[in-house]
Every structure is written in C-alpha cells, then in structure tokens.
Design an enzyme around this catalytic site. Structure first.
Site, short mmCIF file in Angstrom:
data_model
loop_
_atom_site.label_atom_id
_atom_site.label_comp_id
_atom_site.label_asym_id
_atom_site.label_seq_id
_atom_site.Cartn_x
_atom_site.Cartn_y
_atom_site.Cartn_z
N CYS A 367 0.62 -1.42 0.32
CA CYS A 367 0.34 0.10 0.46
C CYS A 367 0.73 0.96 -0.04
O CYS A 367 1.41 1.65 0.80
CB CYS A 367 -0.79 0.02 1.42
SG CYS A 367 -2.03 1.60 1.14
N ASN A 468 1.56 -8.19 -11.30
CA ASN A 468 0.11 -7.62 -11.19
C ASN A 468 1.34 -6.10 -11.96
O ASN A 468 2.39 -5.74 -11.99
CB ASN A 468 -0.24 -6.93 -10.26
CG ASN A 468 -1.50 -5.82 -9.91
OD1 ASN A 468 -1.06 -4.75 -9.22
ND2 ASN A 468 -1.87 -6.04 -10.75
N GLY A 469 -0.22 -5.54 -12.84
CA GLY A 469 0.51 -4.50 -14.17
C GLY A 469 -0.36 -4.62 -15.30
O GLY A 469 -0.06 -4.87 -16.10
N ALA A 491 -6.22 -5.96 -11.40
CA ALA A 491 -6.94 -5.14 -10.57
C ALA A 491 -7.50 -3.77 -11.32
O ALA A 491 -8.62 -3.73 -11.97
CB ALA A 491 -5.65 -3.79 -9.71
N ARG A 492 -6.71 -2.63 -11.65
CA ARG A 492 -7.66 -1.18 -13.08
C ARG A 492 -8.27 -2.36 -14.21
O ARG A 492 -9.50 -1.49 -14.02
CB ARG A 492 -6.65 -0.40 -13.02
CG ARG A 492 -5.95 0.49 -11.83
CD ARG A 492 -5.22 1.53 -12.18
NE ARG A 492 -3.70 1.27 -13.36
CZ ARG A 492 -3.45 1.62 -14.05
NH1 ARG A 492 -3.94 2.91 -13.94
NH2 ARG A 492 -2.19 1.22 -14.15
#
Length: 621
Positions: A367, A468-469, A491-492
């Site tokens: 985070c 991730n990304g 995620a996005r």
C-alpha cells in the site's frame, strides 16, 4: 527494454494526440460537441418523464461540485491531479433518510421496542409512509429472490410486497426453495463484538509466539521488542515449542485436546493450488462484495476482500469486519490485513482463524498511501525486514491456512529491492508472493516493469509468484504469461472492464454492447441491494459505490471504435461519440452523467445529494 515500450513506439494514427488512444476518425469529436450531444440526447430521452421534486434549475443540474470543476478546467493551474480527492464532500447514506422507521416495526416483532419512549426512530407506520419518498419501482429484487424482503415497509419497492395494512408479504414457495440458506459468510457476531470491546477474547497461540520471540530477543519487554529493529526473529526450537505447549496446557481449563499439545506442522496446513489462476486484486472502496460477484461470474478464480486494518478488527469495529464478508460464489477467497506490529498482526490472524472461513490470509506490504506508509505498514514493511519477518512467522504459527504477501518492486523509484526480499520470504514460510511492477514513488506514472517481475519469479521458484500491472486485454495477459509468473493479478483492468477475465480465458476481444454493459451495472445494483439493503440508506450506499465504479468504467473504449486493438491502460480516451446514446453517455468523464446512469437504475437522487469520486484520474483533462 521494459515490457510495454514497444507500445509507446507505435506511431500516432489519424493525428491522434500524444498519449491518447487511437480511435476511428468517424467517431472522434470535440469536448464541446460531445457534451452538447450527450445533454441533448438525455433531454430527448426524458422529454415525457421529467423528474419530480428537483428544485434546482436546469443549468445547475449539469454542474459538477465546484471543487472539482475548478481543478479540471482552470488552465492556469499547472499542478497535476494526483492521488485522492481528500476534500470531497462526505455524505453518510443515512443522512438522505430524514425519518427512519424503528427496526422493531420493520421486522414486525411482537414485543415492544426495547427503548420505549426514548427510541429515536418512528413507530407510527402510517405517518412514516406519508413522509416516505415514492417507491422506485413495482418489483423488489429481494422479494423475488429471497421470497421475503427483510426491509418491509422501509423498502423503496415496498408496494411489491406489502398489503393495504402495510404488512410484509411472504412468497412461501420461493422461501422454501431457498431453504433458509445463508449466502454471505464471515459476519460479525454480536457476542464476539462485545467480547472484543471488553478485551475478553483469549489469544493463547499468539501469546505463546510472542513469549518465544521475547525469549529469543534476550527477555526484553514486548513493547520494546515490537518497536526496535535489533535482531531478526528465528523459528523456535523443538524444545522451546514443547515447553510452550506444556506451559499452555497447564493453564487450560476443561478437557485436554491434541490441539493443546501438538502444533500444526506446515505440511498439515490447508493446501491451496494458486498456479495458473486469475486473481482479482483486493481493491479499496471498489473491491466490495457486489463487485466481486460480478467478476466471479466473468471468470475470476481468486478473490480477496478489501484491505482491513488489524487494530480495527481487534476492536470489533463493524465497518471493518464488513470487509471480511464472503459470498457463497467465492470458492477461493482470502482476506488482506494491514498492520505494522507483530503482536497485533499475530493476534488478528488468530482471531480470524477461529471465527471466519477463508482460504488464505494476505499481508499488505504494497500500500503506497501516506497514512499507511508513514506508520510503517504497507510499503513501509519492505524497509523494516525484522518486523516483517516476525509478522509473517507469527501469523504462520497461528493460522491453519496459507499466508500470502503482496509487495511492490520497491519504495523509491529506480531502486528495486523485491529481489532481495523474496529469498527471505521463502525462509519465513510465505505460500504466495504477488508483485506489482511499480515502486511506491512511481505510482501509476510509468508502465509496470515486467522484465523485473520475470527475474523475481525465477528467484521465488518453487513458491508461486503472481505478476500485477497494466493488464487490460487478453493480449497483455498472454504477454505477461510468457514471463515466469505462476499466475496473474488484475486490478484496474477489472475495474475498467470486469469481463476481462472472460476475454483472457477465451482469448478474444469482446466488443460488448452498451445494453450488455448496462445489464452488468443493473446486476451490480441488485447485488448491492442484497448486500447493503433496499431501504433509502441501502439504495444510496449502493449508488455511491456504483458511482465510484463508473469513474473507472468511463475509461473503457469499445473494441469496434478502436483504430488499433487492443486499448492500452496508459492511453487516455479522447472525446468520442459512441454507436448509440448510451455508449456515449458511458464514455462521459463528467460526474453528472454518471449520476444520470445511476438514476436509470436506482431512481432520482435525493435533493441534498452530492458526489465526487475518491480517486482522481491524472490522465484526464
């Protein structure tokens, strides 16, 4: 070359602005013309059914909150919009419900209200119904699905299941078909909440671990040991473990069980096969239970609850425990904990192990927000390896399920440290590592570094490592899978288009229509009413989370409009007209247009309604 640089080198087509997605010329338009057409289309749509009770003049309705409009359109302000809208208006959902009915009346209890004359809620049903806002429709989703609406006369669809005397009706056939099953698990028990607030919950396994940690640190006080970085913790020896179990057994009251004497070995813990799966990332605010249900339907294999703070869980805060709820459709589900001290994290892990059903527990060490980082949690753990180790070992010692970790490439830009941490994590007993290919300082200003993720995946072997990304299409996913990662976290990409999981599994681009997208949003509102309620408070809470989600879905560009497929996550959508009015409305970056979409699904907003999205979109003008 960093993965994704090839995409940046593609020449601009049709004179497209730098950083903007390439859209077929016949669909391109200007901002002014786009707003004009969307507004005119909306007026034509509502010519016959004008909203009642909206006192604001027409020119005020199309205005965004002043704070955001100034920032978006003030050409003299050169500062980029980053992070969160921290000064946005905060309206609690219950503020929209001026007169609330007493729960004892809603549930039609035979006994009188416990608070009697001191109760702050209404008890006169007729008076309440006279002041209640009009119903939003003739059908109640909860009544049709469950056979009985738990919100009775307070439901915004009450006419569908109440008689002339305002008594709640029951569909016995549907009720019997459900068999009284509970679709949502991991709810906070009132008795447990009371014990947590009174600090009457025992943490035997955690205390045993913390005592062993003190012993290894030379008998220092626990308060000091949890705030210094003197010496990394080591695994207790077999003799020490036996002493600890015997010591705990002496204090045990009641029958002696094997659990009192025999510690669970790593090989006896629940085993989870994470490999070759699609993992929906734990998303703060937007990664709520209704959204996860949408993603599960489109093919997400692993889901995880929103980040929960361990101290709030230990205090019995109902709002924090709500983040741990699990729907029956989530077959592989975990929760994510945030914390920076071994004692609180270990106790929290033991609390969850004894009271909820999960398949794994994830430690948030990625985070980037200041509130978390400055106190040493989130990304801060990557720089405090001694505490990080004690947290992982402590949680492993009290959990019956695997412990996973989510990290970034590092804290500072161009200073990667993940490759140094991963070998240590393997020794600590981590079962899965998820690596976001950006640093804390970098945020979303550059592409994710998949070459570095590939290097780290080889270091992590045989422990699975998920990358991730920047995954927004099945082609992005296939390119990512060419690295050594064991699986992918999305995620996005899932927020922008939740059907990305279907695209990846079927290896195709889905040119989804605006009507199909509207159906997805409608399903979300149904799931939201089931989760948060169908009364005014539940409706407005559902609307708020829907609007937060729409602030991401507006970035999606339909496949049929693209000059070059697929759309890249770092490309800004220019102003374009869709193939129908709804597609254009869904492409709007204007808050008021998102509100219009919500009104199509949840009825008109209250008079005092205001909304500004939590996350700023620094790629938008």
């Amino acid at each position: 070359m960093v993965w994704g640089e090839l995409d940046q080198q593609v020449p601009e087509e049709n004179g497209a602005e730098k950083g903007a997605a390439a859209i077929k010329s016949q669909y391109l338009t200007s901002k002014e013309k786009f707003n004009e057409i969307v507004s005119s289309g909306w007026k034509e749509r509502n010519k016959e059914t004008e909203e009642e009770g909206r006192d604001a003049p027409e020119e005020e309705k199309s205005e965004e909150p002043a704070g955001k409009r100034i920032k978006l359109e003030d050409a003299s302000e050169k500062k980029k919009m980053r992070g969160q809208n921290k000064s946005r208006p905060h309206m609690k959902p219950h503020t929209y419900d001026g007169k609330r009915l007493c729960p004892s009346i809603i549930k039609e209890k035979q006994s009188k209200c416990f608070y009697g004359d001191k109760c702050k809620f209404f008890h006169n049903v007729a008076e309440y119904m006279a002041s209640k806002p009009p119903d939003l429709g003739d059908q109640c989703y909860l009544f049709d699905t469950l056979g009985k609406c738990p919100y009775g006369v307070s439901c915004r669809f009450a006419k569908a299941h109440t008689d002339a005397d305002f008594k709640n009706l029951v569909n016995e056939e549907v009720l019997r078909a459900n068999g009284g099953r509970t679709t949502v698990k991991n709810t906070l028990d009132k008795e447990l909440q009371w014990r947590l607030r009174k600090r009457q919950v025992p943490f035997k396994a955690s205390e045993a671990y913390l005592k062993s940690m003190e012993r290894e640190n030379g008998g220092e006080k626990r308060g000091k040991s949890t705030s210094t970085e003197d010496k990394p913790a080591e695994t207790p020896t077999e003799a020490q473990q036996t002493d600890l179990h015997v010591e705990a057994a002496v204090k045990t009251v009641g029958a002696l069980t094997d659990a009192d004497l025999v510690k669970l070995r790593p090989c006896e813990k629940k085993q989870v096969d994470f490999r070759d799966k699609l993992y929906l990332a734990p998303l703060t605010t937007c990664g709520n239970l209704p959204f996860r249900r949408i993603c599960k339907r489109f093919g997400a294999d692993i889901t995880c609850g929103e980040m929960a703070m361990c101290t709030n869980l230990l205090q019995g805060q109902a709002s924090e425990w709500a983040l741990l709820k699990r729907h029956e459709s989530e077959d592989l589900f975990g929760v994510q904990l945030e914390g920076c001290f071994p004692d609180t994290m270990t106790r929290c892990a033991e609390l969850l192990n004894d009271n909820i059903e999960v398949d794994f527990v994830d430690i948030n060490s990625g985070c980037p927000i200041d509130l978390v980082f400055k106190k040493g949690a989130g990304c801060g753990l990557m720089m405090r390896t001694n505490k990080f180790e004690k947290i992982v070992r402590g949680m492993n010692s009290v959990l019956d399920v695997p412990v996973t970790v989510k990290i970034r490439t590092g804290v500072q830009d161009k200073t990667n440290i993940a490759h140094k941490l991963i070998p240590e994590m393997k020794k600590w007993g981590v079962s899965l590592i998820t690596l976001h290919g950006r640093s804390r300082e970098q945020r979303y200003t550059k592409l994710a570094d998949w070459e570095y993720i590939d290097v780290c995946s080889k270091i992590a072997s045989p422990i699975p490592l998920f990358g991730n990304g920047d995954i927004l299409s099945w082609e992005d996913a296939m390119r990512a899978r060419e690295t050594g990662v064991s699986g992918l976290m999305v995620a996005r990409g899932a927020l922008i288009k939740p059907w990305i999981f279907t695209e990846i599994k079927e290896q195709r681009h889905w040119d989804i229509s605006s009507s199909e997208r509207l159906d997805i949003l409608r399903d979300f509102t149904h799931f939201g009413m089931e989760h948060w309620g169908s009364d005014t408070q539940g409706i407005e809470k559902t609307r708020t989370f829907l609007l937060e989600w729409l602030s991401f879905t507006c970035r999606y560009i339909p496949v049929g409009l693209l000059e070059r497929v697929p759309q890249k996550i770092n490309e800004r959508p220019p102003f374009y007209m869709g193939r129908d009015h709804m597609e254009s409305l869904m492409a709007s970056q204007h808050v008021d247009d998102w509100v219009k979409i919500s009104e199509m699904l949840l009825g008109p907003v209250p008079k005092n309604f205001s909304f500004l999205p939590k996350h700023k979109a620094n790629a938008y003008k």
